[in-house]
Design a protein around this motif. Structure first.
Motif, PDB file in Angstrom:
ATOM      1  N   THR A 216       0.810  -1.224   0.000  1.00 38.97           N
ATOM      2  CA  THR A 216       0.000   0.000   0.000  1.00 38.97           C
ATOM      3  C   THR A 216       0.841   1.270   0.000  1.00 38.97           C
ATOM      4  N   LEU A 217       2.182   1.127   0.024  1.00 41.81           N
ATOM      5  CA  LEU A 217       3.049   2.302  -0.001  1.00 41.81           C
ATOM      6  C   LEU A 217       3.014   2.958  -1.386  1.00 41.81           C
ATOM      7  N   PRO A 218       3.156   4.285  -1.447  1.00 40.57           N
ATOM      8  CA  PRO A 218       3.127   4.965  -2.753  1.00 40.57           C
ATOM      9  C   PRO A 218       4.239   4.527  -3.699  1.00 40.57           C
ATOM     10  N   ASP A 219       5.408   4.178  -3.155  1.00 36.58           N
ATOM     11  CA  ASP A 219       6.535   3.789  -3.997  1.00 36.58           C
ATOM     12  C   ASP A 219       6.462   2.345  -4.470  1.00 36.58           C
ATOM     13  N   TRP A 220       5.441   1.613  -4.026  1.00 32.27           N
ATOM     14  CA  TRP A 220       5.339   0.184  -4.349  1.00 32.27           C
ATOM     15  C   TRP A 220       4.554   0.012  -5.660  1.00 32.27           C
ATOM     16  N   THR A 221       5.031   0.647  -6.711  1.00 36.17           N
ATOM     17  CA  THR A 221       4.309   0.609  -7.982  1.00 36.17           C
ATOM     18  C   THR A 221       5.167   0.189  -9.158  1.00 36.17           C
ATOM     19  N   THR A 222       6.438   0.007  -8.930  1.00 32.39           N
ATOM     20  CA  THR A 222       7.307  -0.385 -10.041  1.00 32.39           C
ATOM     21  C   THR A 222       7.049  -1.840 -10.414  1.00 32.39           C
ATOM     22  N   ALA A 223       7.362  -2.166 -11.652  1.00 32.93           N
ATOM     23  CA  ALA A 223       7.112  -3.525 -12.147  1.00 32.93           C
ATOM     24  C   ALA A 223       7.945  -4.553 -11.386  1.00 32.93           C
ATOM     25  N   GLU A 224       9.193  -4.181 -11.046  1.00 32.00           N
ATOM     26  CA  GLU A 224      10.045  -5.117 -10.319  1.00 32.00           C
ATOM     27  C   GLU A 224       9.493  -5.419  -8.931  1.00 32.00           C
ATOM     28  N   MET A 225       9.052  -4.384  -8.232  1.00 28.89           N
ATOM     29  CA  MET A 225       8.494  -4.584  -6.896  1.00 28.89           C
ATOM     30  C   MET A 225       7.216  -5.400  -6.954  1.00 28.89           C
ATOM     31  N   LEU A 226       6.391  -5.149  -7.946  1.00 29.45           N
ATOM     32  CA  LEU A 226       5.140  -5.897  -8.073  1.00 29.45           C
ATOM     33  C   LEU A 226       5.404  -7.368  -8.362  1.00 29.45           C
ATOM     34  N   ASP A 227       6.410  -7.643  -9.203  1.00 31.25           N
ATOM     35  CA  ASP A 227       6.741  -9.039  -9.498  1.00 31.25           C
ATOM     36  C   ASP A 227       7.241  -9.758  -8.248  1.00 31.25           C
ATOM     37  N   GLN A 228       8.091  -9.100  -7.478  1.00 36.15           N
ATOM     38  CA  GLN A 228       8.564  -9.709  -6.236  1.00 36.15           C
ATOM     39  C   GLN A 228       7.417  -9.956  -5.263  1.00 36.15           C
ATOM     40  N   HIS A 229       6.492  -9.008  -5.217  1.00 33.94           N
ATOM     41  CA  HIS A 229       5.339  -9.162  -4.326  1.00 33.94           C
ATOM     42  C   HIS A 229       4.491 -10.357  -4.741  1.00 33.94           C
ATOM     43  N   ARG A 230       4.282 -10.530  -6.045  1.00 36.13           N
ATOM     44  CA  ARG A 230       3.469 -11.659  -6.521  1.00 36.13           C
ATOM     45  C   ARG A 230       4.125 -12.989  -6.186  1.00 36.13           C
ATOM     46  N   VAL A 231       5.456 -13.061  -6.331  1.00 32.30           N
ATOM     47  CA  VAL A 231       6.148 -14.317  -6.037  1.00 32.30           C
ATOM     48  C   VAL A 231       6.034 -14.667  -4.556  1.00 32.30           C
ATOM     49  N   ILE A 232       6.341 -13.696  -3.702  1.00 34.43           N
ATOM     50  CA  ILE A 232       6.284 -13.947  -2.253  1.00 34.43           C
ATOM     51  C   ILE A 232       4.858 -14.275  -1.829  1.00 34.43           C
ATOM     52  N   GLU A 233       3.904 -13.569  -2.407  1.00 40.38           N
ATOM     53  CA  GLU A 233       2.499 -13.817  -2.069  1.00 40.38           C
ATOM     54  C   GLU A 233       2.087 -15.224  -2.481  1.00 40.38           C
ATOM     55  N   ALA A 234       2.520 -15.661  -3.660  1.00 40.74           N
ATOM     56  CA  ALA A 234       2.172 -17.002  -4.120  1.00 40.74           C
ATOM     57  C   ALA A 234       2.785 -18.076  -3.223  1.00 40.74           C
ATOM     58  N   VAL A 235       4.030 -17.866  -2.768  1.00 39.78           N
ATOM     59  CA  VAL A 235       4.669 -18.833  -1.880  1.00 39.78           C
ATOM     60  C   VAL A 235       3.921 -18.927  -0.553  1.00 39.78           C
ATOM     61  N   CYS A 236       3.557 -17.777   0.003  1.00 35.65           N
ATOM     62  CA  CYS A 236       2.831 -17.773   1.281  1.00 35.65           C
ATOM     63  C   CYS A 236       1.476 -18.454   1.140  1.00 35.65           C
ATOM     64  N   ILE A 237       0.758 -18.131   0.067  1.00 34.92           N
ATOM     65  CA  ILE A 237      -0.552 -18.744  -0.137  1.00 34.92           C
ATOM     66  C   ILE A 237      -0.402 -20.250  -0.344  1.00 34.92           C
ATOM     67  N   GLY A 238       0.651 -20.657  -1.053  1.00 33.51           N
ATOM     68  CA  GLY A 238       0.871 -22.082  -1.247  1.00 33.51           C
ATOM     69  C   GLY A 238       1.095 -22.806   0.073  1.00 33.51           C
ATOM     70  N   TRP A 239       1.860 -22.183   0.971  1.00 29.24           N
ATOM     71  CA  TRP A 239       2.090 -22.802   2.282  1.00 29.24           C
ATOM     72  C   TRP A 239       0.784 -22.907   3.070  1.00 29.24           C
ATOM     73  N   PHE A 240       0.018 -21.810   3.108  1.00 29.16           N
ATOM     74  CA  PHE A 240      -1.241 -21.826   3.862  1.00 29.16           C
ATOM     75  C   PHE A 240      -2.219 -22.843   3.287  1.00 29.16           C
ATOM     76  N   THR A 241      -2.261 -22.945   1.957  1.00 29.27           N
ATOM     77  CA  THR A 241      -3.171 -23.895   1.333  1.00 29.27           C
ATOM     78  C   THR A 241      -2.777 -25.329   1.652  1.00 29.27           C
ATOM     79  N   ALA A 242      -1.474 -25.622   1.541  1.00 30.19           N
ATOM     80  CA  ALA A 242      -1.007 -26.976   1.848  1.00 30.19           C
ATOM     81  C   ALA A 242      -1.261 -27.325   3.308  1.00 30.19           C
ATOM     82  N   GLU A 243      -1.005 -26.379   4.199  1.00 29.05           N
ATOM     83  CA  GLU A 243      -1.238 -26.629   5.622  1.00 29.05           C
ATOM     84  C   GLU A 243      -2.709 -26.911   5.905  1.00 29.05           C
ATOM     85  N   CYS A 244      -3.574 -26.120   5.302  1.00 29.80           N
ATOM     86  CA  CYS A 244      -5.014 -26.297   5.528  1.00 29.80           C
ATOM     87  C   CYS A 244      -5.497 -27.628   4.959  1.00 29.80           C
ATOM     88  N   LEU A 245      -5.010 -28.004   3.776  1.00 31.13           N
ATOM     89  CA  LEU A 245      -5.443 -29.266   3.158  1.00 31.13           C
ATOM     90  C   LEU A 245      -4.962 -30.466   3.975  1.00 31.13           C
TER      91      LEU A 245
END
Length: 413
Positions: A185-214
Motif C-alpha cells: 500500500t506504499l506509494p513507492d510500491w508501484t514499479t514492475a520489479e516490486m510488483l513481481d517480487q510481491h506476486r512471487v512472495i504472495e504465491a509462496v505464502c498462499i501455497g504454504w497456507f493452502t497446503a497446511e489447511c489441506l
C-alpha cells in the motif's frame, strides 16, 4: 472360557458390586454385557483390568462413586450427574461403561452440554471425552496412531519438537505475508520489479497456507466439525480471495473489465488481514481472548445494552440543549440525535477527541454527567470479565503444559 453362572463380583475402584451372570447380559452397559461373549482370559482382560477366576471377580480401575451412580440408574431408571465431580469426568466414566448423554436426565444433559460448550475451544484437538477402543487389525491401528500423531503435530504447537518447528514456520509465513500486504500500500510500491517480487512472495505464502489447511483437513477425524471451527473458517476467508483474484485476472486480463472490478479485487485482497488471526493457533494470549469472549458473551451484550440506552438518553438531551432550545445560536454539531450520538460515545468512553463539544452551560453540565455515567456503566461488568479472563488463561496454560507432557513448577501443587 465363558463367564460362569451364579454371582459375579465387580470390583470398581476398591468397591465390590454383586451381579448375577444373567443380569449382566440384560444390563444396558455394553462393557459388562460383552463379558458374557468372552471365550479366553485375554479377551476378558481387554474389557477389565484384572480377573480372579477363583472368586469370579472382575477388577476395574475406575471411579467407584461414579459407578455407584450408574448402578442407581440401573435400579431406578434415572441417571444424574455425580455432585462435586466434573461433568466431563463423569461423562468419561459413562462412555467407559457404554452409556451416552441421552441416558442423563434433561437437566443434567443441559449441564453437560453447557460445560462441553465452554471447554470446546480449548480442548486439545484430538482429545476426546471417552476412550477409543482399537478393535481393528494391526495395520489399521498403526494407521490411526500415525494420523493421531499428525493431528497433534499440526494442531498442538507444544506437543513435540516437530510441532514447534512447524508452528514457527507457519508464524514466519504469516508475518511475511502481513509485511508484504502493508508494503504493497506504499506509494513507492508501484514499479514492475516490486510488483513481481510481491506476486512471487504472495504465491509462496498462499501455497504454504493452502497446503497446511489441506493436510489438516485430510488428517482430521471429523471433516464437518473441522470445517465449522472458527479458526478454520478464518483460514478459508484468508486464502480464498487470492484464488478469486487470480481467476478474475486470468479470465479478464488487463482490460477495462478488470479495471471495473478493481474495487472488488482490492476488497478481496485486504481480506488477507485475517491471516493475523491465524496467530491465535500458536499464541496463548489470543486463545485466551477468544475463549473469554465466548464465555462472557452475555456480559458483553449487557455492556452493549447499557451503552446503547445511555447513548439514546444523552444524545437526545444534548440535541435539545445545544440545538433545539436556541435556534439562532444553535450548535450545528448537535443538529440531530444521530449526530449527537458520536459525542456521547466518545464522552462515555472518556476518549474525548475534541472535534465535537458542547458550548452552553447546560450542555457542559450534561457532558460531565455523561462522562461519570459512562465510567460507572463500563465498570459494572468489567470485574466479571476480568476474572473470567484469568480463569481462561490458567486453564489454557495448564492444558498447554500438559500437551507438552511437562507441568511448570507453579502448577505441581
Amino acid at each position: 472360557m465363558k463367564v460362569g453362572g451364579g454371582l459375579c463380583t465387580l470390583n470398581v475402584g476398591g468397591r465390590r458390586f454383586l451381579f448375577s451372570a444373567e443380569l449382566l447380559q440384560r444390563l444396558p452397559l455394553s462393557r459388562l454385557s460383552r463379558l458374557q461373549r468372552c471365550v479366553t482370559e485375554s479377551e476378558l482382560l481387554e474389557l477389565c483390568d484384572d480377573y480372579d477366576r477363583d472368586r469370579n471377580e472382575f477388577f476395574f480401575d475406575r471411579h467407584s462413586d461414579a459407578f455407584g451412580f450408574i448402578v442407581l440408574y440401573l435400579q431406578r431408571g434415572s441417571l444424574r450427574l455425580l455432585p462435586h465431580m466434573c461433568e466431563l469426568s463423569f461423562y468419561n466414566e459413562m462412555l467407559y461403561w457404554g452409556l451416552e448423554s441421552c441416558h442423563l436426565l434433561p437437566c443434567c444433559q443441559r449441564r453437560l452440554h453447557d460445560r462441553a460448550s465452554d471447554c470446546f475451544i480449548h480442548l486439545l484437538p484430538g482429545e476426546e471425552l471417552g476412550p477409543r477402543e482399537e478393535l481393528g487389525p494391526r495395520e489399521e491401528r498403526g494407521r490411526q496412531r500415525w494420523l493421531e500423531r499428525m493431528r497433534r503435530t499440526l494442531e498442538e504447537p507444544t506437543s513435540s519438537v516437530a510441532a514447534q518447528v512447524l508452528a514457527s514456520v507457519s508464524v514466519l509465513f504469516v508475518l511475511v505475508s502481513m509485511v508484504m500486504l502493508c508494503a504493497s500500500t506504499l506509494p513507492d510500491w508501484t514499479t514492475a520489479e516490486m510488483l513481481d517480487q510481491h506476486r512471487v512472495i504472495e504465491a509462496v505464502c498462499i501455497g504454504w497456507f493452502t497446503a497446511e489447511c489441506l493436510v489438516r483437513f485430510i488428517v482430521s477425524r471429523d471433516k464437518c466439525e473441522f470445517i465449522s471451527r472458527p479458526l478454520n473458517i478464518i483460514d478459508l476467508l484468508a486464502i480464498t480471495p487470492y484464488y478469486v483474484s487470480v481467476t478474475v485476472t486470468i479470465l479478464t486480463g488487463e482490460n477495462s473489465q478488470l479495471q471495473r472490478a478493481g474495487v472488488t479485487l482490492r476488497v478481496l485482497r485486504i481480506m488477507r488481514i485475517f491471516w493475523v488471526i491465524k496467530l491465535a493457533r500458536h499464541f496463548l494470549g489470543l486463545q485466551t481472548l477468544g475463549l473469554t469472549l465466548r464465555r462472557c458473551y452475555r456480559e458483553m451484550v449487557m455492556l452493549l445494552v447499557f451503552v446503547c440506552v445511555a447513548m439514546a438518553i444523552f444524545s437526545a438531551l444534548a440535541q435539545l440543549l445545544e440545538h433545539s432550545l436556541d435556534l439562532e445560536a444553535s450548535n450545528q454539531d448537535y443538529a440531530s440525535i444521530p449526530a449527537a450520538c458520536w459525542w456521547v460515545i466518545i464522552s462515555m468512553t472518556t476518549v474525548g477527541y475534541g472535534d465535537v463539544y458542547p458550548v452552553t452551560v447546560a450542555g457542559r453540565v450534561l457532558g460531565g454527567v455523561c462522562v461519570v455515567s459512562g465510567i460507572v456503566l463500563l465498570a459494572l461488568p468489567i470485574t466479571f470479565i476480568y476474572h473470567s479472563f484469568v480463569q481462561c488463561y490458567t486453564e489454557l496454560k495448564v492444558r498447554s503444559a500438559r500437551s507438552a507432557r511437562s507441568l511448570p513448577p507453579e502448577f505441581i501443587s
